[in-house]
Design a protein around this motif. Structure first.
Motif, PDB file in Angstrom:
ATOM      1  N   ASP A 207      -5.177   1.297  -3.210  1.00  0.00           N
ATOM      2  CA  ASP A 207      -4.145   0.512  -3.893  1.00  0.00           C
ATOM      3  C   ASP A 207      -2.931   0.301  -2.990  1.00  0.00           C
ATOM      4  OD1 ASP A 207      -5.742   0.429  -6.126  1.00  0.00           O
ATOM      5  OD2 ASP A 207      -4.639   1.979  -7.224  1.00  0.00           O
TER       6      ASP A 207
ATOM      7  N   THR B 274      -2.835   0.374   0.284  1.00  0.00           N
ATOM      8  CA  THR B 274      -3.179  -0.518   1.396  1.00  0.00           C
ATOM      9  C   THR B 274      -3.233  -1.965   0.921  1.00  0.00           C
ATOM     10  OG1 THR B 274      -4.457   1.269   2.413  1.00  0.00           O
ATOM     11  CG2 THR B 274      -4.887  -0.962   3.192  1.00  0.00           C
ATOM     12  N   ARG B 275      -3.834  -2.186  -0.234  1.00  0.00           N
ATOM     13  CA  ARG B 275      -3.917  -3.540  -0.771  1.00  0.00           C
ATOM     14  C   ARG B 275      -2.525  -4.130  -1.000  1.00  0.00           C
ATOM     15  NH1 ARG B 275      -5.697  -2.448  -5.506  1.00  0.00           N
ATOM     16  NH2 ARG B 275      -7.903  -2.312  -4.940  1.00  0.00           N
TER      17      ARG B 275
ATOM     18  N   LYS C 231      -0.931  -7.355   0.920  1.00  0.00           N
ATOM     19  CA  LYS C 231      -0.481  -8.529   0.167  1.00  0.00           C
ATOM     20  C   LYS C 231       0.914  -8.947   0.612  1.00  0.00           C
ATOM     21  CE  LYS C 231      -3.215  -8.208  -4.062  1.00  0.00           C
ATOM     22  NZ  LYS C 231      -3.196  -7.981  -5.535  1.00  0.00           N
TER      23      LYS C 231
ATOM     24  N   TRP D 205      -8.698  -8.913   5.325  1.00  0.00           N
ATOM     25  CA  TRP D 205      -8.943  -7.632   4.639  1.00  0.00           C
ATOM     26  C   TRP D 205      -8.987  -7.844   3.132  1.00  0.00           C
ATOM     27  CZ3 TRP D 205      -7.423  -4.198   1.028  1.00  0.00           C
ATOM     28  CH2 TRP D 205      -7.802  -2.855   1.176  1.00  0.00           C
ATOM     29  N   LEU D 206      -8.033  -8.597   2.606  1.00  0.00           N
ATOM     30  CA  LEU D 206      -7.985  -8.829   1.160  1.00  0.00           C
ATOM     31  C   LEU D 206      -9.185  -9.631   0.673  1.00  0.00           C
ATOM     32  CD1 LEU D 206      -4.175  -9.590   0.949  1.00  0.00           C
ATOM     33  CD2 LEU D 206      -5.329  -7.598  -0.047  1.00  0.00           C
TER      34      LEU D 206
ATOM     35  N   GLU E  95     -12.237  -6.829   0.823  1.00  0.00           N
ATOM     36  CA  GLU E  95     -11.719  -5.478   0.597  1.00  0.00           C
ATOM     37  C   GLU E  95     -12.837  -4.448   0.694  1.00  0.00           C
ATOM     38  OE1 GLU E  95      -9.893  -3.017  -3.125  1.00  0.00           O
ATOM     39  OE2 GLU E  95      -8.903  -4.924  -2.626  1.00  0.00           O
TER      40      GLU E  95
END
Length: 247
Positions: free
Chosen positions: A103, A105-106, A110, A126-127, A130
């Motif tokens: 979470d 890292t996401r 973003k 990456w997003l 994931e």
């Protein structure tokens, strides 16, 4: 800096600068377990207190911190140290919060999505892909949690391990990926060590993608460690993320 260390003869005193993630108790519990089961590998905890700020004393260890790039004997000795660490059942240790890591890292990536150049490209890649299959612990081990090479002491024959404030019950593949992706070991060829542990290639790559993305959030624009690295470090890390995600 998360702590300071003072060595006085037969005792090392560690004073914590932050403890929001229960770092002192994590370290004490890990060292208490490991010093009973594999006493040659880690310091033995001696005393601790939370007043006025948390501190603990422990026995000293011989050796000097490993320096990148590692030699072949050092890689072999580090592999043996990790085998020893991971042979211990992580009974009673608090879990490493892998969902929180994902979470975090996401969210960090973003925030980098709109960054110009390769950093924004890496964040978006990456997003869009994931990493999956890294949240569930499939091979539980005592997770060290901080594989900076300075936390591995080399005496010319053996490697010993210090600094367990991020320790807990973790996953062997995720821990190995954490080591390989750490910024402190970028000049080392980790191939022989990775082969030694025979991890699942797909899951290992997913775990590497997770840690590579995590590092980009730390050293990218606005990251908490952005100022600690020379110019170009974040861009090089972004290129690494793109290669891993695309591989």
């Amino acid at each position: 800096m998360t702590h300071s260390v003072e060595a006085t003869g037969a005792t090392v005193t560690k004073r914590y600068a932050s403890w929001s993630r229960a770092e002192p108790s994590r370290e004490w519990d890990a060292l208490a377990l490991l010093s009973r089961t594999v006493p040659e590998l880690v310091p033995a905890p001696l005393t601790s207190s939370s007043e006025p700020t948390p501190w603990m004393t422990m026995t000293p260890l011989p050796g000097v911190p490993l320096v990148d790039p590692l030699t072949a004997p050092q890689l072999t000795a580090l592999g043996t140290a990790l085998e020893t660490l991971w042979s211990v059942q992580p009974s009673g240790l608090p879990p490493i919060d892998l969902p929180a890591l994902v979470d975090r890292t996401r969210a960090g990536l973003k925030a980098l999505q709109g960054t110009a150049g390769v950093i924004g490209t890496a964040a978006q890649a990456w997003l869009d892909h994931e990493p999956s299959d890294v949240i569930d612990v499939q091979d539980p081990v005592v997770a060290h949690g901080d594989p900076n090479l300075t936390n591995y002491l080399w005496d010319g024959t053996l490697v010993r391990i210090i600094d367990f404030e991020d320790a807990g019950l973790g996953d062997r593949t995720v821990e190995l990926a954490n080591l390989v992706e750490h910024l402190s070991g970028r000049a080392t060829d980790w191939t022989s060590l990775v082969r030694r542990f025979a991890v699942d290639p797909g899951r290992f790559r997913a775990a590497r993608c997770l840690w590579a993305g995590f590092w980009l959030t730390l050293i990218g624009p606005g990251g908490p460690s952005a100022h600690r690295n020379p110019p170009g470090t974040a861009a090089a890390q972004a290129q690494r993320v793109v290669r891993l995600v695309g591989g």
